[in-house]
Design a protein around this motif. Structure first.
Motif, PDB file in Angstrom:
ATOM      1  N   GLY A 253      25.124  83.282   2.165  1.00 29.16           N
ATOM      2  CA  GLY A 253      25.926  84.092   3.078  1.00 29.16           C
ATOM      3  C   GLY A 253      25.203  85.235   3.751  1.00 29.16           C
ATOM      4  O   GLY A 253      25.833  86.057   4.412  1.00 29.16           O
TER       5      GLY A 253
ATOM      6  N   SER B 282      23.246  86.756   6.627  1.00 33.47           N
ATOM      7  CA  SER B 282      22.986  86.444   8.033  1.00 33.47           C
ATOM      8  C   SER B 282      22.050  87.454   8.692  1.00 33.47           C
ATOM      9  O   SER B 282      21.896  87.454   9.909  1.00 33.47           O
ATOM     10  CB  SER B 282      24.308  86.397   8.808  1.00 33.47           C
ATOM     11  OG  SER B 282      24.979  87.642   8.705  1.00 33.47           O
TER      12      SER B 282
ATOM     13  N   THR C 272      20.444  80.770   4.857  1.00 31.03           N
ATOM     14  CA  THR C 272      21.697  81.526   4.721  1.00 31.03           C
ATOM     15  C   THR C 272      22.614  80.990   3.618  1.00 31.03           C
ATOM     16  O   THR C 272      23.817  81.220   3.645  1.00 31.03           O
ATOM     17  CB  THR C 272      22.456  81.475   6.056  1.00 31.03           C
ATOM     18  OG1 THR C 272      22.592  80.088   6.458  1.00 31.03           O
ATOM     19  CG2 THR C 272      21.696  82.221   7.147  1.00 31.03           C
TER      20      THR C 272
ATOM     21  N   HIS D 266      25.266  78.662   7.303  1.00 29.90           N
ATOM     22  CA  HIS D 266      26.328  79.047   6.379  1.00 29.90           C
ATOM     23  C   HIS D 266      27.103  80.274   6.839  1.00 29.90           C
ATOM     24  O   HIS D 266      28.140  80.610   6.261  1.00 29.90           O
ATOM     25  CB  HIS D 266      25.741  79.332   4.995  1.00 29.90           C
ATOM     26  CG  HIS D 266      24.915  78.195   4.453  1.00 29.90           C
ATOM     27  ND1 HIS D 266      23.582  78.031   4.794  1.00 29.90           N
ATOM     28  CD2 HIS D 266      25.224  77.185   3.611  1.00 29.90           C
ATOM     29  CE1 HIS D 266      23.102  76.960   4.162  1.00 29.90           C
ATOM     30  NE2 HIS D 266      24.068  76.425   3.458  1.00 29.90           N
ATOM     31  N   THR D 267      26.603  80.947   7.865  1.00 24.71           N
ATOM     32  CA  THR D 267      27.272  82.131   8.409  1.00 24.71           C
ATOM     33  C   THR D 267      27.369  81.985   9.923  1.00 24.71           C
ATOM     34  O   THR D 267      26.649  81.184  10.540  1.00 24.71           O
ATOM     35  CB  THR D 267      26.483  83.421   8.092  1.00 24.71           C
ATOM     36  OG1 THR D 267      25.165  83.314   8.671  1.00 24.71           O
ATOM     37  CG2 THR D 267      26.348  83.621   6.590  1.00 24.71           C
ATOM     38  N   GLU D 268      28.263  82.743  10.532  1.00 26.53           N
ATOM     39  CA  GLU D 268      28.375  82.716  11.989  1.00 26.53           C
ATOM     40  C   GLU D 268      27.159  83.378  12.630  1.00 26.53           C
ATOM     41  O   GLU D 268      26.662  84.395  12.138  1.00 26.53           O
ATOM     42  CB  GLU D 268      29.648  83.434  12.439  1.00 26.53           C
ATOM     43  CG  GLU D 268      30.928  82.664  12.153  1.00 26.53           C
ATOM     44  CD  GLU D 268      32.138  83.308  12.802  1.00 26.53           C
ATOM     45  OE1 GLU D 268      32.003  84.435  13.313  1.00 26.53           O
ATOM     46  OE2 GLU D 268      33.213  82.677  12.812  1.00 26.53           O
TER      47      GLU D 268
ATOM     48  N   LEU E 286      32.197  77.198   7.272  1.00 22.00           N
ATOM     49  CA  LEU E 286      32.913  78.428   7.602  1.00 22.00           C
ATOM     50  C   LEU E 286      34.420  78.211   7.458  1.00 22.00           C
ATOM     51  O   LEU E 286      34.951  77.199   7.952  1.00 22.00           O
ATOM     52  CB  LEU E 286      32.571  78.872   9.018  1.00 22.00           C
ATOM     53  CG  LEU E 286      31.083  79.183   9.216  1.00 22.00           C
ATOM     54  CD1 LEU E 286      30.764  79.418  10.679  1.00 22.00           C
ATOM     55  CD2 LEU E 286      30.692  80.406   8.387  1.00 22.00           C
TER      56      LEU E 286
END
Length: 442
Positions: A144, A146, A141, A87-89, A26
């Motif tokens: 990207g 999510s 992910t 890979h994403t929050e 991130l």
């Protein structure tokens, strides 16, 4: 061919055997890197214990008089076999997944601390089942997305488990027997996350469609001659898949035709981990156990041209089994620092068969098996007589083909070392090649 060089920036002693390292993907936390360790305690011969430690570091290249890597946290854990950041929050925070020797998948959330640093806190976990080691994990992910984060994990019983993360709960969606022995690796297709790949100590590479159920694989490949222990889907090019094995070869595949690989590259060591570059779609990092770390250029193979992938650079400063490796997304500013440990690497690498009788034992990090790389006549099994050389010129990458600087981390097992290093590459362009003719790497 242009110039290619790797330079060590810092070395850190992890005390316990290091086998996995991951930079946070991130952007706001790209300076954060996690490292996992594994140690077999043989105090009790009948029931040896496996302990580990999770390290968290931050990297600051602006510090002029202090090392750029600073330890900010350590957590004693069960032995760690694999680490992967989502890979994403998730819940507006970075999330780190961990596969442990007690058969558990743990999720740790990265939070900001009052002193301006970061720290991990365990938030969720689930057990895969009794008497098994969790050996790998991958997030869905990779490109990207999510919307429906899932984790696929493999274990020492040869099983795969797909886990769903929803409403503060990590739960198994499906679990099935996939391989006869250890299932060393599992990975999503990042372009169609209903597709899962797996590799095991039965020398098989398999594909699975979660929509069809796990009753039978979509394909089974025996193209690797030894255990399959690394798989990574290319997040930039659809259908492109890289696999590695104890047979010391990196295979590149088109997922639409798994009968035959696009290319085969001999790298001189069992391929424990493969990582596509987070930005440049043709660069592949390989951790090659008994033969260090290599960066491969895969464009021509991915485009359908036959032949091995050229090796652009090799990092050779580790003194033990090369296990963990990862690219950082952190941009490097300024020229590389001078360093007494600088080594120059050629843009092509020739691997030759060892002279004399060489016996190599491949030990898995679980210490659950050894693989002798020799046949009944005492001959070394992997054949390295193939010269791996790059066609000239190698295309540039990205928007600025004139030069590329990358930050990487790697770790090695028995010497329990974490290295942070940079790779600087100035590829030769077609114009330069025509004007100056072939030049040696610098």
């Amino acid at each position: 061919m242009g110039s290619s060089r790797t330079r060590n920036l810092q070395v850190f002693d992890t005390e316990l055997s290091a086998d996995t390292v991951e930079w946070c993907p991130l952007p706001h936390y790209a300076h954060i890197v996690a490292c996992g360790t594994y140690q077999l305690q043989k105090d009790d011969e009948k029931n040896p214990s496996r302990i580990g430690r999770l390290y968290l570091f931050q990297f600051d290249q602006q510090q002029s008089f202090t090392p750029p890597l600073t330890e900010i946290q350590r957590i004693d854990t069960p032995a760690i076999l694999d680490l992967k950041w989502c890979h994403t929050e998730i819940y507006e925070r970075p999330l780190l997944g961990m596969a442990t020797a007690c058969g558990e998948i743990q999720l740790h959330r990265l939070r900001d601390t009052q002193d301006g640093r970061c720290a991990l806190e365990r938030v969720l976990s689930t057990e895969l089942g009794p008497n098994r080691l969790a050996l790998s994990l991958d997030w869905s992910t990779g490109r990207g997305d999510s919307a429906n984060p899932r984790v696929v994990t493999s274990d020492s019983t040869g099983s795969l488990t797909v886990l769903s993360l929803a409403e503060d709960n990590l739960s198994a969606v499906s679990q099935w027997k996939a391989h006869d022995f250890e299932a060393w690796i599992s990975a999503f297709s990042y372009w169609d996350t209903q597709l899962v790949y797996s590799g095991g100590d039965d020398c098989k590479l398999k594909g699975w469609d979660l929509r069809m159920g796990p009753s039978s694989p979509t394909f089974t490949s025996k193209r690797h001659s030894m255990g399959v222990c690394s798989i990574h889907s290319n997040p930039h090019r659809e259908h492109i898949l890289a696999t590695g094995s104890y047979d010391e070869n990196v295979l590149l595949w088109d997922g639409r035709n798994m009968r035959q690989p696009l290319s085969e590259t001999a790298v001189g060591g069992g391929v424990w981990r493969l990582k596509w570059h987070p930005v440049h779609e043709h660069l592949l990092l390989a951790a090659c156990m008994h033969n260090d770390f290599h960066i491969l250029h895969c464009q021509q193979a991915a485009d359908g041209n036959e032949g091995p992938c050229p090796i652009l650079a090799s990092y050779i400063l580790h003194n033990s089994l090369a296990y963990g490796a990862d690219w950082s997304r952190l941009p490097l500013s300024g020229p590389p620092p001078s360093s007494p440990t600088t080594e120059t690497t050629p843009a092509s690498l020739t691997l030759t068969e060892p002279k004399g009788h060489l016996r190599i034992q491949y030990e898995s990090p679980t210490a659950s098996f050894d693989t002798a790389l020799e046949d009944e006549c005492g001959r070394y099994i992997p054949d390295h007589t193939t010269a791996v050389s790059a066609p000239a010129p190698v295309p540039g990458v990205g928007d600025n083909p004139a030069s590329l600087s990358c930050l990487l981390a790697s770790c090695s097992f028995y010497d329990h070392m974490l290295h942070v290093w940079r790779w600087d590459w100035s590829p030769e362009t077609e114009t330069q090649s025509a004007e100056t003719g072939p030049t040696p790497s610098s």
